[in-house]
Scaffold this motif. Structure first.
Motif, PDB file in Angstrom:
ATOM      1  N   LEU A 292      37.695  69.138   6.218  1.00 10.31           N
ATOM      2  CA  LEU A 292      37.017  68.614   5.030  1.00 10.31           C
ATOM      3  C   LEU A 292      36.310  67.297   5.334  1.00 10.31           C
ATOM      4  O   LEU A 292      35.204  67.043   4.843  1.00 10.31           O
ATOM      5  CB  LEU A 292      38.037  68.406   3.903  1.00 10.31           C
ATOM      6  N   GLY A 293      36.944  66.462   6.168  1.00 13.39           N
ATOM      7  CA  GLY A 293      36.402  65.150   6.473  1.00 13.39           C
ATOM      8  C   GLY A 293      35.085  65.181   7.218  1.00 13.39           C
ATOM      9  O   GLY A 293      34.221  64.315   7.009  1.00 13.39           O
ATOM     10  N   VAL A 294      34.893  66.181   8.086  1.00 17.89           N
ATOM     11  CA  VAL A 294      33.630  66.299   8.833  1.00 17.89           C
ATOM     12  C   VAL A 294      32.455  66.450   7.874  1.00 17.89           C
ATOM     13  O   VAL A 294      31.413  65.797   8.010  1.00 17.89           O
ATOM     14  CB  VAL A 294      33.694  67.494   9.810  1.00 17.89           C
ATOM     15  N   PHE A 295      32.614  67.322   6.876  1.00 14.92           N
ATOM     16  CA  PHE A 295      31.557  67.512   5.877  1.00 14.92           C
ATOM     17  C   PHE A 295      31.482  66.307   4.935  1.00 14.92           C
ATOM     18  O   PHE A 295      30.412  65.961   4.429  1.00 14.92           O
ATOM     19  CB  PHE A 295      31.810  68.786   5.066  1.00 14.92           C
ATOM     20  N   GLY A 296      32.624  65.670   4.702  1.00 15.42           N
ATOM     21  CA  GLY A 296      32.663  64.513   3.818  1.00 15.42           C
ATOM     22  C   GLY A 296      31.869  63.333   4.343  1.00 15.42           C
ATOM     23  O   GLY A 296      31.283  62.574   3.565  1.00 15.42           O
ATOM     24  N   ILE A 297      31.835  63.158   5.666  1.00 18.83           N
ATOM     25  CA  ILE A 297      31.053  62.070   6.267  1.00 18.83           C
ATOM     26  C   ILE A 297      29.576  62.216   5.911  1.00 18.83           C
ATOM     27  O   ILE A 297      28.902  61.249   5.536  1.00 18.83           O
ATOM     28  CB  ILE A 297      31.234  62.050   7.797  1.00 18.83           C
ATOM     29  N   ILE A 298      29.073  63.448   6.012  1.00 20.76           N
ATOM     30  CA  ILE A 298      27.660  63.718   5.703  1.00 20.76           C
ATOM     31  C   ILE A 298      27.385  63.455   4.225  1.00 20.76           C
ATOM     32  O   ILE A 298      26.425  62.776   3.852  1.00 20.76           O
ATOM     33  CB  ILE A 298      27.302  65.168   6.063  1.00 20.76           C
ATOM     34  N   GLY A 299      28.237  63.996   3.348  1.00 19.77           N
ATOM     35  CA  GLY A 299      28.073  63.789   1.915  1.00 19.77           C
ATOM     36  C   GLY A 299      28.177  62.331   1.528  1.00 19.77           C
ATOM     37  O   GLY A 299      27.438  61.847   0.665  1.00 19.77           O
ATOM     38  N   GLY A 300      29.082  61.593   2.186  1.00 25.29           N
ATOM     39  CA  GLY A 300      29.253  60.173   1.882  1.00 25.29           C
ATOM     40  C   GLY A 300      28.019  59.354   2.202  1.00 25.29           C
ATOM     41  O   GLY A 300      27.639  58.451   1.448  1.00 25.29           O
ATOM     42  N   ALA A 301      27.357  59.664   3.321  1.00 26.25           N
ATOM     43  CA  ALA A 301      26.137  58.949   3.703  1.00 26.25           C
ATOM     44  C   ALA A 301      25.023  59.200   2.692  1.00 26.25           C
ATOM     45  O   ALA A 301      24.315  58.270   2.274  1.00 26.25           O
ATOM     46  CB  ALA A 301      25.689  59.378   5.097  1.00 26.25           C
ATOM     47  N   ILE A 302      24.870  60.449   2.266  1.00 29.34           N
ATOM     48  CA  ILE A 302      23.833  60.794   1.280  1.00 29.34           C
ATOM     49  C   ILE A 302      24.113  60.085  -0.046  1.00 29.34           C
ATOM     50  O   ILE A 302      23.213  59.530  -0.685  1.00 29.34           O
ATOM     51  CB  ILE A 302      23.778  62.319   1.070  1.00 29.34           C
ATOM     52  N   GLY A 303      25.373  60.098  -0.473  1.00 28.78           N
ATOM     53  CA  GLY A 303      25.744  59.446  -1.737  1.00 28.78           C
ATOM     54  C   GLY A 303      25.526  57.949  -1.712  1.00 28.78           C
ATOM     55  O   GLY A 303      25.091  57.356  -2.701  1.00 28.78           O
ATOM     56  N   GLY A 304      25.795  57.323  -0.575  1.00 27.68           N
ATOM     57  CA  GLY A 304      25.607  55.879  -0.454  1.00 27.68           C
ATOM     58  C   GLY A 304      24.153  55.467  -0.596  1.00 27.68           C
ATOM     59  O   GLY A 304      23.836  54.493  -1.287  1.00 27.68           O
ATOM     60  N   PHE A 305      23.257  56.200   0.047  1.00 23.48           N
ATOM     61  CA  PHE A 305      21.825  55.889  -0.060  1.00 23.48           C
ATOM     62  C   PHE A 305      21.321  56.153  -1.483  1.00 23.48           C
ATOM     63  O   PHE A 305      20.465  55.435  -1.995  1.00 23.48           O
ATOM     64  CB  PHE A 305      21.017  56.711   0.941  1.00 23.48           C
ATOM     65  N   THR A 306      21.866  57.176  -2.137  1.00 24.58           N
ATOM     66  CA  THR A 306      21.460  57.495  -3.510  1.00 24.58           C
ATOM     67  C   THR A 306      21.851  56.377  -4.467  1.00 24.58           C
ATOM     68  O   THR A 306      21.087  55.999  -5.360  1.00 24.58           O
ATOM     69  CB  THR A 306      22.111  58.813  -3.972  1.00 24.58           C
ATOM     70  N   ALA A 307      23.050  55.835  -4.286  1.00 17.91           N
ATOM     71  CA  ALA A 307      23.571  54.804  -5.190  1.00 17.91           C
ATOM     72  C   ALA A 307      22.719  53.545  -5.195  1.00 17.91           C
ATOM     73  O   ALA A 307      22.591  52.876  -6.223  1.00 17.91           O
ATOM     74  CB  ALA A 307      25.007  54.447  -4.812  1.00 17.91           C
ATOM     75  N   SER A 308      22.120  53.206  -4.044  1.00 20.44           N
ATOM     76  CA  SER A 308      21.338  51.967  -3.960  1.00 20.44           C
ATOM     77  C   SER A 308      20.103  51.996  -4.846  1.00 20.44           C
ATOM     78  O   SER A 308      19.523  50.959  -5.144  1.00 20.44           O
ATOM     79  CB  SER A 308      20.929  51.694  -2.507  1.00 20.44           C
ATOM     80  N   GLY A 309      19.702  53.186  -5.306  1.00 18.96           N
ATOM     81  CA  GLY A 309      18.520  53.299  -6.157  1.00 18.96           C
ATOM     82  C   GLY A 309      18.845  53.473  -7.627  1.00 18.96           C
ATOM     83  O   GLY A 309      17.944  53.656  -8.445  1.00 18.96           O
ATOM     84  N   LEU A 310      20.133  53.408  -7.992  1.00 15.76           N
ATOM     85  CA  LEU A 310      20.532  53.607  -9.385  1.00 15.76           C
ATOM     86  C   LEU A 310      21.010  52.293 -10.006  1.00 15.76           C
ATOM     87  O   LEU A 310      21.675  51.503  -9.331  1.00 15.76           O
ATOM     88  CB  LEU A 310      21.661  54.639  -9.472  1.00 15.76           C
TER      89      LEU A 310
ATOM     90  N   SER B  60      32.018  60.199  -3.113  1.00 13.37           N
ATOM     91  CA  SER B  60      32.616  59.047  -2.439  1.00 13.37           C
ATOM     92  C   SER B  60      31.571  57.984  -2.150  1.00 13.37           C
ATOM     93  O   SER B  60      31.748  56.805  -2.469  1.00 13.37           O
ATOM     94  CB  SER B  60      33.272  59.503  -1.128  1.00 13.37           C
ATOM     95  N   GLY B  61      30.455  58.389  -1.542  1.00 11.84           N
ATOM     96  CA  GLY B  61      29.396  57.437  -1.222  1.00 11.84           C
ATOM     97  C   GLY B  61      28.710  56.893  -2.460  1.00 11.84           C
ATOM     98  O   GLY B  61      28.356  55.716  -2.530  1.00 11.84           O
ATOM     99  N   LEU B  62      28.523  57.746  -3.465  1.00 12.47           N
ATOM    100  CA  LEU B  62      27.838  57.342  -4.692  1.00 12.47           C
ATOM    101  C   LEU B  62      28.648  56.326  -5.488  1.00 12.47           C
ATOM    102  O   LEU B  62      28.104  55.375  -6.044  1.00 12.47           O
ATOM    103  CB  LEU B  62      27.566  58.575  -5.568  1.00 12.47           C
TER     104      LEU B  62
END
Length: 269
Positions: free
Chosen positions: A87-105, A156-158
């Motif tokens: 689960l963590g391998v896929f979570g790393i990818i999702g976390g990076a996408i969520g983090g970049f998304t959050a900076s614009g909200l 997580s990232g968001l």
């Protein structure tokens, strides 16, 4: 530059979030984010920057904190490493996408999203409070692992959390994990998925953040003070988790999440 009560607040966050992380397998972000946010606003940081600093720093703190809890859980449970890593391998990818998304909200949007998701998790746990273990509703295969890992990683990232509050609800209600198995698996997952979000907040805030002693949206001061207490207390919390009945763990988990949900939505002062 910072008042003494600010440092005392950071220490208190570390103790509470660390113990909760080990006890409940949630990374502690559901406490670290809102408590940091309220503390930063208390010293005069404007809300949007306060929220992004809280999110980015939370993910940085979650990495060593969850590793401490995961190590303790893995010594008792030998069946959590494989699902946690997958689960963590896929979570790393999702976390990076969520983090970049959050900076614009804007911060108010993030507060509402955070609060609503926490409220959903709390209600779900209260409904199933008496169930020791539910039957698996979906198979735990590569497809379900990828979808769950990416979605929880994105949240997580968001939202600057480890994602454990969502992953535990999914593992127990859909995949047939017991509460203690879900907590242990979540601890491993969190220690990996927080990395993607943490890096994205450093990059997106590089040259933008004006908060003292910070790297991007990650506060070095906050990280040091909170992590120094969250890491040892996560190990203590994990040790307690194996002694507490699962129903009591669910009750503690649900009450904490419900309180923070109502706080973020502005229902509680």
């Amino acid at each position: 530059m910072f008042p003494i009560e600010y440092f005392l607040g950071l220490i208190l966050i570390g103790v509470c979030a660390g113990f909760a992380s080990g006890l409940l397998g949630v990374g502690g972000g559901f406490l670290i984010v809102p408590l940091q946010y309220f503390l930063l606003k208390y010293i005069g940081v404007e809300p949007d920057l306060a929220m992004l600093i809280s999110l980015g720093t939370s993910l940085a703190i979650i990495i060593p904190t969850s590793i401490s809890g995961a190590y303790r859980h893995s010594r008792t449970l030998d069946n959590i490493k494989r699902p946690g890593l997958r689960l963590g391998v896929f979570g790393i990818i999702g976390g990076a996408i969520g983090g970049f998304t959050a900076s614009g909200l804007p911060s108010n949007v993030l507060e509402i999203i955070f609060g609503c998701l926490l409220l959903f998790v709390a209600v779900n746990n209260i409904i199933n409070i008496n169930k020791e273990r539910e039957d698996a509703r979906i198979p735990f295969n590569l497809l379900s692992t990828g979808i769950i890992g990416l979605l929880v990683g994105f949240s997580s990232g968001l939202l600057g959390i480890g994602g454990g509050i969502f992953l535990i609800a999914i593992l127990t209600s859909l995949l047939g994990f017991s509460m203690i198995e879900a907590i242990g698996t979540s601890s491993i997952f969190i220690s990996l998925t927080a990395v993607g979000g943490f890096l994205s907040y450093m990059v997106s805030g590089w040259g933008v953040s004006t908060f003292p002693y910070s790297i991007g949206y990650v506060s070095v001061i906050n990280f040091i003070f909170i992590a120094c207490f969250s890491v040892p207390f996560a190990s203590i919390g994990a040790k307690f988790a194996h002694r507490v009945p699962q129903k009591k763990l669910k009750i503690i988990f649900s009450v904490l999440v419900l309180y923070m949900a109502l706080k973020m939505l502005g229902i509680l002062p």
